[in-house]
Design an enzyme around this catalytic site. Structure first.
Site, mmCIF file in Angstrom:
data_model
loop_
_atom_site.group_PDB
_atom_site.id
_atom_site.type_symbol
_atom_site.label_atom_id
_atom_site.label_comp_id
_atom_site.label_asym_id
_atom_site.label_seq_id
_atom_site.Cartn_x
_atom_site.Cartn_y
_atom_site.Cartn_z
ATOM 1 N N SER A 1 86.361 32.612 43.140
ATOM 2 C CA SER A 1 85.040 31.971 43.222
ATOM 3 C C SER A 1 84.868 31.359 44.613
ATOM 4 O O SER A 1 85.848 30.904 45.230
ATOM 5 C CB SER A 1 84.948 30.869 42.173
ATOM 6 O OG SER A 1 83.836 30.038 42.433
ATOM 7 N N GLY B 1 79.462 38.576 30.343
ATOM 8 C CA GLY B 1 79.201 38.345 31.765
ATOM 9 C C GLY B 1 79.679 39.443 32.698
ATOM 10 O O GLY B 1 79.450 40.640 32.490
ATOM 11 N N TYR C 1 89.320 23.440 38.527
ATOM 12 C CA TYR C 1 88.745 24.803 38.588
ATOM 13 C C TYR C 1 88.948 25.376 39.994
ATOM 14 O O TYR C 1 89.423 26.511 40.160
ATOM 15 C CB TYR C 1 87.264 24.771 38.224
ATOM 16 C CG TYR C 1 86.591 26.133 38.316
ATOM 17 C CD1 TYR C 1 86.963 27.166 37.455
ATOM 18 C CD2 TYR C 1 85.604 26.399 39.275
ATOM 19 C CE1 TYR C 1 86.356 28.425 37.538
ATOM 20 C CE2 TYR C 1 84.997 27.646 39.358
ATOM 21 C CZ TYR C 1 85.370 28.657 38.488
ATOM 22 O OH TYR C 1 84.784 29.905 38.580
ATOM 23 N N ALA D 1 86.301 41.092 29.039
ATOM 24 C CA ALA D 1 85.270 42.139 29.155
ATOM 25 C C ALA D 1 84.185 42.020 28.094
ATOM 26 O O ALA D 1 83.293 42.863 28.049
ATOM 27 C CB ALA D 1 85.936 43.514 29.067
HETATM 28 N N1 LIG Z 1 79.170 33.393 36.772
HETATM 29 C C1 LIG Z 1 79.379 32.845 37.980
HETATM 30 O O1 LIG Z 1 78.448 32.358 38.642
HETATM 31 C C2 LIG Z 1 80.750 32.834 38.568
HETATM 32 C C3 LIG Z 1 80.914 32.298 39.845
HETATM 33 C C4 LIG Z 1 82.169 32.322 40.431
HETATM 34 C C5 LIG Z 1 83.233 32.903 39.759
HETATM 35 N N2 LIG Z 1 83.058 33.407 38.502
HETATM 36 C C6 LIG Z 1 84.223 34.003 37.847
HETATM 37 O O2 LIG Z 1 83.850 35.203 37.222
HETATM 38 C C7 LIG Z 1 84.763 35.501 36.159
HETATM 39 C C8 LIG Z 1 83.987 35.966 34.935
HETATM 40 O O3 LIG Z 1 83.231 34.885 34.434
HETATM 41 P P1 LIG Z 1 81.747 35.041 33.894
HETATM 42 O O4 LIG Z 1 80.861 34.347 34.848
HETATM 43 O O5 LIG Z 1 81.466 36.441 33.534
HETATM 44 O O6 LIG Z 1 81.813 34.083 32.605
HETATM 45 P P2 LIG Z 1 81.779 34.406 31.048
HETATM 46 O O7 LIG Z 1 80.544 35.140 30.674
HETATM 47 O O8 LIG Z 1 82.026 33.092 30.382
HETATM 48 O O9 LIG Z 1 83.032 35.351 30.850
HETATM 49 C C9 LIG Z 1 84.344 34.843 30.895
HETATM 50 C C10 LIG Z 1 85.232 35.752 30.092
HETATM 51 O O10 LIG Z 1 86.571 35.224 30.131
HETATM 52 C C11 LIG Z 1 87.062 35.219 28.813
HETATM 53 N N3 LIG Z 1 88.136 34.266 28.584
HETATM 54 C C12 LIG Z 1 88.095 32.918 28.644
HETATM 55 N N4 LIG Z 1 89.286 32.402 28.288
HETATM 56 C C13 LIG Z 1 90.092 33.453 27.980
HETATM 57 C C14 LIG Z 1 91.419 33.580 27.526
HETATM 58 N N5 LIG Z 1 92.179 32.510 27.244
HETATM 59 N N6 LIG Z 1 91.932 34.811 27.324
HETATM 60 C C15 LIG Z 1 91.170 35.915 27.555
HETATM 61 N N7 LIG Z 1 89.897 35.854 27.973
HETATM 62 C C16 LIG Z 1 89.363 34.636 28.174
HETATM 63 C C17 LIG Z 1 85.831 34.880 27.971
HETATM 64 O O11 LIG Z 1 86.081 35.139 26.605
HETATM 65 P P3 LIG Z 1 85.244 34.377 25.454
HETATM 66 O O12 LIG Z 1 83.894 35.006 25.429
HETATM 67 O O13 LIG Z 1 86.055 34.631 24.247
HETATM 68 O O14 LIG Z 1 85.185 32.930 25.844
HETATM 69 C C18 LIG Z 1 84.826 35.809 28.610
HETATM 70 O O15 LIG Z 1 85.013 37.115 28.143
HETATM 71 C C19 LIG Z 1 85.587 34.221 35.956
HETATM 72 O O16 LIG Z 1 86.854 34.395 36.530
HETATM 73 C C20 LIG Z 1 84.795 33.170 36.713
HETATM 74 O O17 LIG Z 1 85.613 32.112 37.186
HETATM 75 C C21 LIG Z 1 81.837 33.397 37.890
#
Ligand SMILES: NC(=O)c1ccc[n+]([C@@H]2O[C@H](COP(=O)([O-])OP(=O)(O)OC[C@H]3O[C@@H](n4cnc5c(N)ncnc54)[C@H](OP(=O)(O)O)[C@@H]3O)[C@@H](O)[C@H]2O)c1
Length: 312
Positions: free
Chosen positions: A152, A25, A177, A22
Site C-alpha cells: 500500500s 475487491g 497497518y 480472491a
Molecule cells: N482498497 C484499497 O484502497 C487498498 C489500498 C492499498 C492497499 N490495499 C491492499 O489491497 C489488498 C486487497 O484488499 P482489498 O482492498 O481488495 O480489500 P477487501 O475487499 O477487504 O479484500 C481483502 C481480502 O483479504 C481477505 N482476508 C482477510 N483476512 C484474511 C485471512 N486471515 N486469511 C485469508 N484471507 C483474508 C478477505 O477475506 P474476507 O472477505 O473473508 O474478509 C478478502 O478476501 C490488501 O492487501 C490491502 O491491504 C487496498
C-alpha cells in the site's frame, strides 16, 4: 506502460495462478481477469461461504473460467500449511506460475492470530511469508513464474519496528497497518535478492491499488459494530475511490506484463492514487538490505518456514 489495462494482459492459457483473498475487491478482480485470459485460477479464501460464492460469481462472469476455491486462513499457520500440503497432494501438474499475495486487513482493533501474532502483521506479512515459502519449490520448477505481493502507498507512514514486530509494547492501528505494508515491501526486496543470488528467473514484485472501492475500509468499523462509521466509509469510497477493477490493474500488470523487474513496485500513475499502472514511489527503508535480512530471519523464526532453497 501508458494506459495499460486489462485487455493488455497477455494470453494466460496453460498457466496456473493462486490468488489470496480472491473472494472480494482487488483479489476477486485479479482472479477474474486472469481467468478471462485463460489462466487456471485458485481462489484462496478464508471463508467457505464467501469463497464458494465468489467462485459462482466468477463462473457467471467468465463462463469459460477454469477455477476452484480452496480454503486458506492466513491468520492461522496450520491452515497455511494445510493449504500448501493439500495443493501438493492433489497434484495440479508440476508448477505454479503466479502467486498473488493479495489478502489483507487494515486498521483493525488489536487482535491476535491463531498463533498469537498481532493480526495485521500476522495476516498481511507472516501468513504470506509462510505461504510463499511453502509453495516456493513449485514456483522454482516453473519457468517464468512470478510472485506479486500487494502492499500500500500507506506504508510510508511507518517502517517496521524490529524491537516490537507484534506491537506488544504499543498498538496504534494505522501504524500497525503501515508497518505490515512496509514488511510486504521488505519481504519482496529480500525475496528478489535471494532469488537473484540463486540464479532463479522468478520475478518477485510488489504492487498497490492506490485508493480503490472494496470492503477493506469498512471491515474494521463492521468488526466493532460501528454502523455509522461503516456507512460513512462505504459512502466515502463511492465518492472518492476508483473502482476495484482499476485498482487491480497494478497487480495484473506486475503479474503479467512484459519486462516487469524483480523488486519493482507498481501502482496507479495519478499521484499514486488512481489510474493506469506506473512505477510507484516507495520509502527508502523498504530497500534496506540489513532491515530486509533481519525481517526475513525473524519471519523464519516466527513461522518455522525455512525457505531451504534460498538459505544464505
Ligand atoms: N482498497 C484499497 O484502497 C487498498 C489500498 C492499498 C492497499 N490495499 C491492499 O489491497 C489488498 C486487497 O484488499 P482489498 O482492498 O481488495 O480489500 P477487501 O475487499 O477487504 O479484500 C481483502 C481480502 O483479504 C481477505 N482476508 C482477510 N483476512 C484474511 C485471512 N486471515 N486469511 C485469508 N484471507 C483474508 C478477505 O477475506 P474476507 O472477505 O473473508 O474478509 C478478502 O478476501 C490488501 O492487501 C490491502 O491491504 C487496498
Amino acid at each position: 506502460m501508458t494506459g495499460w489495462n486489462a485487455s493488455d494482459i497477455p494470453d494466460q492459457s496453460g498457466r496456473t495462478a493462486v490468488v489470496t483473498g480472491a473472494n472480494s475487491g482487488i483479489g476477486y478482480v485479479t482472479a477474474r481477469e486472469l481467468a478471462r485470459r485463460g489462466a487456471r485460477v485458485v481462489l484462496a479464501c478464508r471463508s467457505v461461504e464467501r469463497g464458494t460464492r465468489a467462485l459462482e460469481e466468477l463462473r457467471s462472469d467468465v463462463p469459460s473460467a477454469v477455477a476452484e476455491f480452496r480454503r486458506l486462513d492466513l491468520g492461522d499457520l496450520s491452515s497455511v500449511r494445510e493449504f500448501a500440503a493439500s495443493y501438493d497432494r492433489d497434484g495440479h501438474g508440476e508448477g505454479l506460475d503466479l502467486l498473488i499475495n493479495n489478502a489483507g486487513v487494515m486498521a483493525l482493533p488489536y487482535r491476535q492470530t491463531a498463533d498469537g501474532f498481532e493480526t495485521q502483521f500476522g495476516v498481511n506479512h507472516l501468513g504470506h511469508f509462510a505461504l510463499t515459502g511453502l509453495l516456493l519449490p513449485r514456483l522454482l520448477r516453473t519457468p517464468g513464474a512470478r510472485i506479486v505481493t500487494v502492499s500500500s502507498a500507506v506504508h510510508v507512514l511507518a517502517n517496521i519496528d524490529m524491537g516490537d514486530l507484534n506491537s506488544a509494547r504499543s498498538y496504534r492501528r494505522w501504524i500497525a497497518y503501515a508497518r505490515s505494508k512496509s514488511a510486504n515491501l521488505l519481504f519482496v526486496h529480500e525475496l528478489a535478492r535471494r532469488l537473484a543470488a540463486r540464479g532463479s528467473g522468478i520475478v518477485a514484485a510488489a504492487a498497490h491499488p492506490g485508493y480503490a472501492e472494496t470492503n477493506l475500509q469498512a471491515a474494521a468499523p463492521k468488526m466493532e459494530g460501528r454502523k455509522i462509521v461503516e456507512r460513512v466509509m462505504r459512502l466515502g469510497n463511492r465518492v472518492v475511490a476508483q473502482p476495484a477493477a482499476t485498482g487491480a490493474l497494478p497487480t495484473l500488470y506486475a503479474a503479467t506484463a512484459r519486462g516487469v523487474r524483480p523488486d519493482s513496485f507498481t501502482g496507479p500513475r495519478v499521484l499514486g492514487w488512481q489510474g493506469a499502472p506506473g512505477k510507484s514511489w516507495r520509502a527508502r527503508w523498504t530497500l534496506n538490505d540489513t532491515a530486509s535480512e533481519r525481517l526475513w530471519s525473524a519471519s523464519v523464526g516466527l513461522t518455522g518456514v525455512e525457505y531451504g532453497a534460498l538459505r544464505r
